[in-house]
Structure formats: C-alpha cells, structure tokens
Design a protein around this motif. Sequence first.
Motif, PDB file in Angstrom:
ATOM      1  N   MET A   1       0.830  -1.173   0.000  1.00 17.55           N
ATOM      2  CA  MET A   1       0.000   0.000   0.000  1.00 17.55           C
ATOM      3  C   MET A   1       0.883   1.247   0.000  1.00 17.55           C
ATOM      4  N   ARG A   2       0.466   2.258  -0.773  1.00 19.89           N
ATOM      5  CA  ARG A   2       1.270   3.484  -0.854  1.00 19.89           C
ATOM      6  C   ARG A   2       1.051   4.369   0.356  1.00 19.89           C
ATOM      7  N   GLN A   3       2.118   4.987   0.776  1.00 18.91           N
ATOM      8  CA  GLN A   3       2.043   5.960   1.854  1.00 18.91           C
ATOM      9  C   GLN A   3       1.684   7.324   1.261  1.00 18.91           C
ATOM     10  N   ALA A   4       1.219   8.226   2.077  1.00 22.94           N
ATOM     11  CA  ALA A   4       0.869   9.571   1.612  1.00 22.94           C
ATOM     12  C   ALA A   4       2.119  10.266   1.091  1.00 22.94           C
ATOM     13  N   GLY A   5       2.023  10.831  -0.106  1.00 20.06           N
ATOM     14  CA  GLY A   5       3.145  11.558  -0.693  1.00 20.06           C
ATOM     15  C   GLY A   5       4.119  10.680  -1.441  1.00 20.06           C
ATOM     16  N   GLU A   6       3.887   9.374  -1.435  1.00 20.47           N
ATOM     17  CA  GLU A   6       4.809   8.462  -2.098  1.00 20.47           C
ATOM     18  C   GLU A   6       4.531   8.437  -3.601  1.00 20.47           C
ATOM     19  N   GLY A   7       5.559   8.461  -4.399  1.00 22.55           N
ATOM     20  CA  GLY A   7       5.401   8.376  -5.840  1.00 22.55           C
ATOM     21  C   GLY A   7       5.212   9.720  -6.528  1.00 22.55           C
ATOM     22  N   THR A   8       5.392  10.809  -5.819  1.00 22.79           N
ATOM     23  CA  THR A   8       5.211  12.127  -6.432  1.00 22.79           C
ATOM     24  C   THR A   8       6.517  12.882  -6.559  1.00 22.79           C
ATOM     25  N   GLU A   9       7.637  12.227  -6.289  1.00 26.39           N
ATOM     26  CA  GLU A   9       8.920  12.916  -6.346  1.00 26.39           C
ATOM     27  C   GLU A   9       9.208  13.432  -7.750  1.00 26.39           C
ATOM     28  N   GLY A  10       8.874  12.653  -8.760  1.00 30.64           N
ATOM     29  CA  GLY A  10       9.105  13.077 -10.134  1.00 30.64           C
ATOM     30  C   GLY A  10       8.269  14.278 -10.507  1.00 30.64           C
ATOM     31  N   LEU A  11       7.010  14.292 -10.090  1.00 27.72           N
ATOM     32  CA  LEU A  11       6.120  15.404 -10.381  1.00 27.72           C
ATOM     33  C   LEU A  11       6.558  16.657  -9.642  1.00 27.72           C
ATOM     34  N   GLU A  12       6.945  16.503  -8.381  1.00 24.46           N
ATOM     35  CA  GLU A  12       7.397  17.660  -7.610  1.00 24.46           C
ATOM     36  C   GLU A  12       8.669  18.248  -8.201  1.00 24.46           C
ATOM     37  N   GLY A  13       9.569  17.397  -8.640  1.00 27.93           N
ATOM     38  CA  GLY A  13      10.798  17.879  -9.266  1.00 27.93           C
ATOM     39  C   GLY A  13      10.525  18.595 -10.579  1.00 27.93           C
ATOM     40  N   ARG A  14       9.557  18.086 -11.330  1.00 28.96           N
ATOM     41  CA  ARG A  14       9.192  18.713 -12.603  1.00 28.96           C
ATOM     42  C   ARG A  14       8.550  20.074 -12.372  1.00 28.96           C
ATOM     43  N   ILE A  15       7.643  20.147 -11.413  1.00 24.87           N
ATOM     44  CA  ILE A  15       6.999  21.434 -11.101  1.00 24.87           C
ATOM     45  C   ILE A  15       8.037  22.426 -10.593  1.00 24.87           C
ATOM     46  N   GLY A  16       8.954  21.967  -9.758  1.00 26.91           N
ATOM     47  CA  GLY A  16      10.012  22.838  -9.265  1.00 26.91           C
ATOM     48  C   GLY A  16      10.893  23.359 -10.387  1.00 26.91           C
ATOM     49  N   ALA A  17      11.203  22.488 -11.338  1.00 28.32           N
ATOM     50  CA  ALA A  17      12.020  22.915 -12.479  1.00 28.32           C
ATOM     51  C   ALA A  17      11.263  23.917 -13.351  1.00 28.32           C
ATOM     52  N   GLU A  18       9.954  23.705 -13.524  1.00 32.14           N
ATOM     53  CA  GLU A  18       9.152  24.645 -14.310  1.00 32.14           C
ATOM     54  C   GLU A  18       9.075  26.007 -13.631  1.00 32.14           C
ATOM     55  N   VAL A  19       8.873  26.003 -12.318  1.00 29.50           N
ATOM     56  CA  VAL A  19       8.825  27.263 -11.576  1.00 29.50           C
ATOM     57  C   VAL A  19      10.163  27.984 -11.671  1.00 29.50           C
ATOM     58  N   LEU A  20      11.247  27.244 -11.552  1.00 26.43           N
ATOM     59  CA  LEU A  20      12.569  27.841 -11.670  1.00 26.43           C
ATOM     60  C   LEU A  20      12.775  28.444 -13.062  1.00 26.43           C
ATOM     61  N   MET A  21      12.308  27.757 -14.097  1.00 24.58           N
ATOM     62  CA  MET A  21      12.424  28.281 -15.457  1.00 24.58           C
ATOM     63  C   MET A  21      11.595  29.549 -15.642  1.00 24.58           C
ATOM     64  N   VAL A  22      10.392  29.583 -15.067  1.00 25.60           N
ATOM     65  CA  VAL A  22       9.550  30.786 -15.175  1.00 25.60           C
ATOM     66  C   VAL A  22      10.204  31.960 -14.466  1.00 25.60           C
ATOM     67  N   VAL A  23      10.725  31.730 -13.264  1.00 26.15           N
ATOM     68  CA  VAL A  23      11.370  32.807 -12.510  1.00 26.15           C
ATOM     69  C   VAL A  23      12.625  33.293 -13.240  1.00 26.15           C
ATOM     70  N   LEU A  24      13.412  32.378 -13.750  1.00 24.11           N
ATOM     71  CA  LEU A  24      14.623  32.748 -14.484  1.00 24.11           C
ATOM     72  C   LEU A  24      14.284  33.527 -15.746  1.00 24.11           C
ATOM     73  N   ALA A  25      13.296  33.046 -16.493  1.00 20.81           N
ATOM     74  CA  ALA A  25      12.905  33.734 -17.726  1.00 20.81           C
ATOM     75  C   ALA A  25      12.314  35.114 -17.437  1.00 20.81           C
ATOM     76  N   THR A  26      11.535  35.230 -16.353  1.00 20.85           N
ATOM     77  CA  THR A  26      10.973  36.533 -15.985  1.00 20.85           C
ATOM     78  C   THR A  26      12.082  37.500 -15.591  1.00 20.85           C
ATOM     79  N   GLY A  27      13.057  37.028 -14.829  1.00 19.80           N
ATOM     80  CA  GLY A  27      14.189  37.883 -14.453  1.00 19.80           C
ATOM     81  C   GLY A  27      14.989  38.333 -15.657  1.00 19.80           C
ATOM     82  N   ILE A  28      15.241  37.416 -16.582  1.00 18.80           N
ATOM     83  CA  ILE A  28      15.966  37.785 -17.802  1.00 18.80           C
ATOM     84  C   ILE A  28      15.136  38.766 -18.625  1.00 18.80           C
ATOM     85  N   GLY A  29      13.807  38.554 -18.665  1.00 18.61           N
ATOM     86  CA  GLY A  29      12.934  39.465 -19.389  1.00 18.61           C
ATOM     87  C   GLY A  29      12.937  40.864 -18.798  1.00 18.61           C
ATOM     88  N   LEU A  30      12.990  40.951 -17.472  1.00 14.76           N
ATOM     89  CA  LEU A  30      13.042  42.268 -16.826  1.00 14.76           C
ATOM     90  C   LEU A  30      14.364  42.980 -17.125  1.00 14.76           C
TER      91      LEU A  30
END
Length: 92
Positions: A1-30
């Motif tokens: 049986m899966r524990q709470a939060g198990e199996g989402t490491e890939g999704l969390e890493g992807r969302i974190g990378a997307e957020v980092l890309m948005v922040v980086l691109a916004t800073g470069i745009g400014l």
Amino acid sequence: MRQAGEGTEGLEGRIGAEVLMVVLATGIGLIENMLPRPLPFIKPGIANIVTVAAVAKFGTFTGLRVNLLRATGAALFTGTLATPSYLLSLCG
C-alpha cells in the motif's frame, strides 16, 4: 500500500524545475526590458532561451506555459500588460 506523498517525487521535481524556469525567464525578461531598443516594440528575445530549454526538456505544452507565465510576469512588473509589446512577447 502506498504511503501519503509516495510516488510524487518526479512530479514535484518537474513542477520545481518549471517554476525555476519561469522565474529565471521573468528575471531575464526584466533585465532585457532595461536594454535600449533599436525600434519600438522590438526586443532581442534573450528570455526565450529559457522557453526553448523548457520545450526541449519537458515538451511543447510546458514551453507554452513557461512562455505565457514569463510574458505575463514581466508585463505585470513593468506595467505593460495592456500594450502591443505584451502581445508580441506572447508570440515569442
């Protein structure tokens, strides 16, 4: 049986990378917005490098999302949300 939060490491890493890309691109745009322009509404497009990296790493939909959030964030910070330059930024 899966524990709470198990199996989402890939999704969390992807969302974190997307957020980092948005922040980086916004800073470069400014920073890019501070550069002098040869003609009105024309920018070099340096912030689009991050969008191309997002397309290469995650796919077209993520690249579109990064581009939309970058353009909107930079327009909100610079006060150009209802201008033609914002629409041109959305196009890439």
